[in-house]
Write a protein that holds these residues in place. Structure first.
Motif, PDB file in Angstrom:
ATOM      1  N   THR A 231       0.831  -1.202   0.000  1.00 33.70           N
ATOM      2  CA  THR A 231       0.000   0.000   0.000  1.00 33.70           C
ATOM      3  C   THR A 231       0.868   1.255   0.000  1.00 33.70           C
ATOM      4  OG1 THR A 231      -1.794  -1.121   1.167  1.00 33.70           O
ATOM      5  CG2 THR A 231      -1.778   1.273   1.255  1.00 33.70           C
TER       6      THR A 231
ATOM      7  N   GLN B 108       0.936   3.985  -2.934  1.00 29.25           N
ATOM      8  CA  GLN B 108       0.622   5.386  -2.633  1.00 29.25           C
ATOM      9  C   GLN B 108       1.731   6.308  -3.137  1.00 29.25           C
ATOM     10  OE1 GLN B 108      -0.102   5.087   1.618  1.00 29.25           O
ATOM     11  NE2 GLN B 108      -2.325   4.995   1.327  1.00 29.25           N
TER      12      GLN B 108
ATOM     13  N   SER C  37      -4.590  -4.813  -4.990  1.00 28.92           N
ATOM     14  CA  SER C  37      -5.820  -5.508  -4.637  1.00 28.92           C
ATOM     15  C   SER C  37      -6.952  -4.494  -4.481  1.00 28.92           C
ATOM     16  CB  SER C  37      -5.633  -6.267  -3.326  1.00 28.92           C
ATOM     17  OG  SER C  37      -5.421  -5.340  -2.261  1.00 28.92           O
ATOM     18  N   LYS C  38      -8.162  -4.994  -4.421  1.00 28.22           N
ATOM     19  CA  LYS C  38      -9.324  -4.120  -4.244  1.00 28.22           C
ATOM     20  C   LYS C  38      -9.196  -3.312  -2.961  1.00 28.22           C
ATOM     21  CE  LYS C  38     -14.381  -4.228  -3.846  1.00 28.22           C
ATOM     22  NZ  LYS C  38     -15.593  -5.096  -3.811  1.00 28.22           N
ATOM     23  N   GLU C  39      -8.682  -3.932  -1.915  1.00 29.39           N
ATOM     24  CA  GLU C  39      -8.527  -3.256  -0.625  1.00 29.39           C
ATOM     25  C   GLU C  39      -7.498  -2.134  -0.715  1.00 29.39           C
ATOM     26  OE1 GLU C  39     -10.538  -6.915  -0.225  1.00 29.39           O
ATOM     27  OE2 GLU C  39      -8.518  -6.580  -1.063  1.00 29.39           O
TER      28      GLU C  39
ATOM     29  N   LEU D 191      -6.622  -0.529  -3.496  1.00 26.88           N
ATOM     30  CA  LEU D 191      -7.157   0.505  -4.393  1.00 26.88           C
ATOM     31  C   LEU D 191      -7.976   1.552  -3.643  1.00 26.88           C
ATOM     32  CD1 LEU D 191      -8.261  -1.460  -7.572  1.00 26.88           C
ATOM     33  CD2 LEU D 191      -6.654   0.467  -7.518  1.00 26.88           C
ATOM     34  N   GLU D 192      -8.665   1.132  -2.606  1.00 25.88           N
ATOM     35  CA  GLU D 192      -9.505   2.055  -1.840  1.00 25.88           C
ATOM     36  C   GLU D 192      -8.684   3.123  -1.131  1.00 25.88           C
ATOM     37  OE1 GLU D 192     -11.699  -0.505   0.717  1.00 25.88           O
ATOM     38  OE2 GLU D 192     -13.059  -1.215  -0.873  1.00 25.88           O
ATOM     39  N   ASN D 193      -7.387   2.914  -1.020  1.00 22.33           N
ATOM     40  CA  ASN D 193      -6.504   3.864  -0.330  1.00 22.33           C
ATOM     41  C   ASN D 193      -5.600   4.639  -1.286  1.00 22.33           C
ATOM     42  OD1 ASN D 193      -7.012   3.194   2.625  1.00 22.33           O
ATOM     43  ND2 ASN D 193      -6.517   1.170   1.821  1.00 22.33           N
TER      44      ASN D 193
ATOM     45  N   ASP E  69      -4.960   7.339  -4.763  1.00 23.64           N
ATOM     46  CA  ASP E  69      -5.408   8.360  -5.692  1.00 23.64           C
ATOM     47  C   ASP E  69      -5.022   7.936  -7.108  1.00 23.64           C
ATOM     48  OD1 ASP E  69      -6.311  10.047  -3.598  1.00 23.64           O
ATOM     49  OD2 ASP E  69      -4.269  10.796  -3.294  1.00 23.64           O
TER      50      ASP E  69
ATOM     51  N   THR F 250      -6.344   6.293  -9.594  1.00 21.52           N
ATOM     52  CA  THR F 250      -6.470   4.870  -9.918  1.00 21.52           C
ATOM     53  C   THR F 250      -6.640   4.623 -11.424  1.00 21.52           C
ATOM     54  OG1 THR F 250      -8.855   5.004  -9.463  1.00 21.52           O
ATOM     55  CG2 THR F 250      -7.429   4.245  -7.675  1.00 21.52           C
TER      56      THR F 250
END
Length: 245
Positions: A65, A69, A230-232, A234-236, A238, A240
């Motif tokens: 992550t 980022q 991962s999908k998880e 991606l939620e964190n 910018d 995308t």
């Protein structure tokens, strides 16, 4: 940042703060240590880079992550928009380090020469297919030697012979048009993978390369989706759209 389209590269000094570098450095070190443990035989044989930091199990989800980022941050996105005419997609990550043998020769190349294309196909492809390296050194290093404008222009005869080991030439021979760009911690060198270039070994180099490419079928064929978040994760993130979303 206007020089890329003409020259094929951008060199930005002190682009990243110490805080930004430290935030990912520990993850790069962690990946590299585990990679070296499992790939010692390849390192012994001369390998000098690794890839796919964001896949596999060398890094955990938290590490990945942080790396994603870093890759998707707005300040990098600002450069991407000046380099690509349309939104590109993330291709891969690499780490570059020195070979075990200090006498090992470096080599001039275009990344495209390893795709299986014929020379004639390569000449066409450098005009309409783009892969771009963002090289981010973790420490001062000798950097990259490149030949400006060759991201769109084909080799001079001497350059083609050196790059392809023809007529007694070898890929480590010096070339007249070569331009060396030394790098310091916090700098970023953006350069086209299409252009003629070579790494300069020494100084215990340790650099992260982030690669982006055109979002076109020819390029998507080279993408390993295991390198994508991962999908998880991606939620964190910018920006995308860099993953084709």
């Amino acid at each position: 940042m206007t020089g890329y389209k003409e020259q094929g590269y951008l060199y930005l000094e002190n682009f990243f703060s110490e805080f930004e570098i430290v935030r990912i450095e520990k993850n790069l070190d962690k990946f590299h240590q585990k990679w070296m443990e499992e790939n010692a035989s390849y390192y012994e044989k001369g390998l000098l880079n690794s890839h796919s930091l964001t896949s596999g199990n060398y890094l955990n989800e938290e590490d990945k992550t942080a790396l994603f980022q870093f890759i998707t941050q707005d300040k990098l996105q600002a450069i991407i928009k000046t380099v690509f005419s349309e939104t590109p997609i993330f291709l891969n990550t690499q780490l570059f380090f020195d070979p075990k043998n200090g006498e090992q020769k470096n080599y001039w190349h275009r990344d495209i020469q390893y795709t299986g294309m014929s020379v004639e196909e390569q000449k066409v492809a450098i005009g309409n297919q783009n892969v771009v390296h963002f090289r981010i050194p973790m420490r001062k290093e000798s950097g990259i030697e490149l030949i400006p404008k060759t991201h769109r222009e084909w080799d001079l005869p001497e350059e083609f012979e050196v790059r392809n080991s023809l007529n007694g030439a070898v890929p480590s021979d010096d070339l007249k048009r070569g331009k060396v760009i030394g790098l310091n911690r916090g700098d970023v060198l953006v350069f086209s993978a299409n252009m003629i270039h070579r790494g300069i070994y020494g100084q215990n180099r340790f650099s992260l390369d982030v690669l982006f490419c055109d979002n076109i079928p020819q390029m998507r064929n080279f993408i390993d989706r295991n390198n994508y978040p991962s999908k998880e994760i991606l939620e964190n993130l910018d920006n995308t759209e860099l993953f084709g979303l």
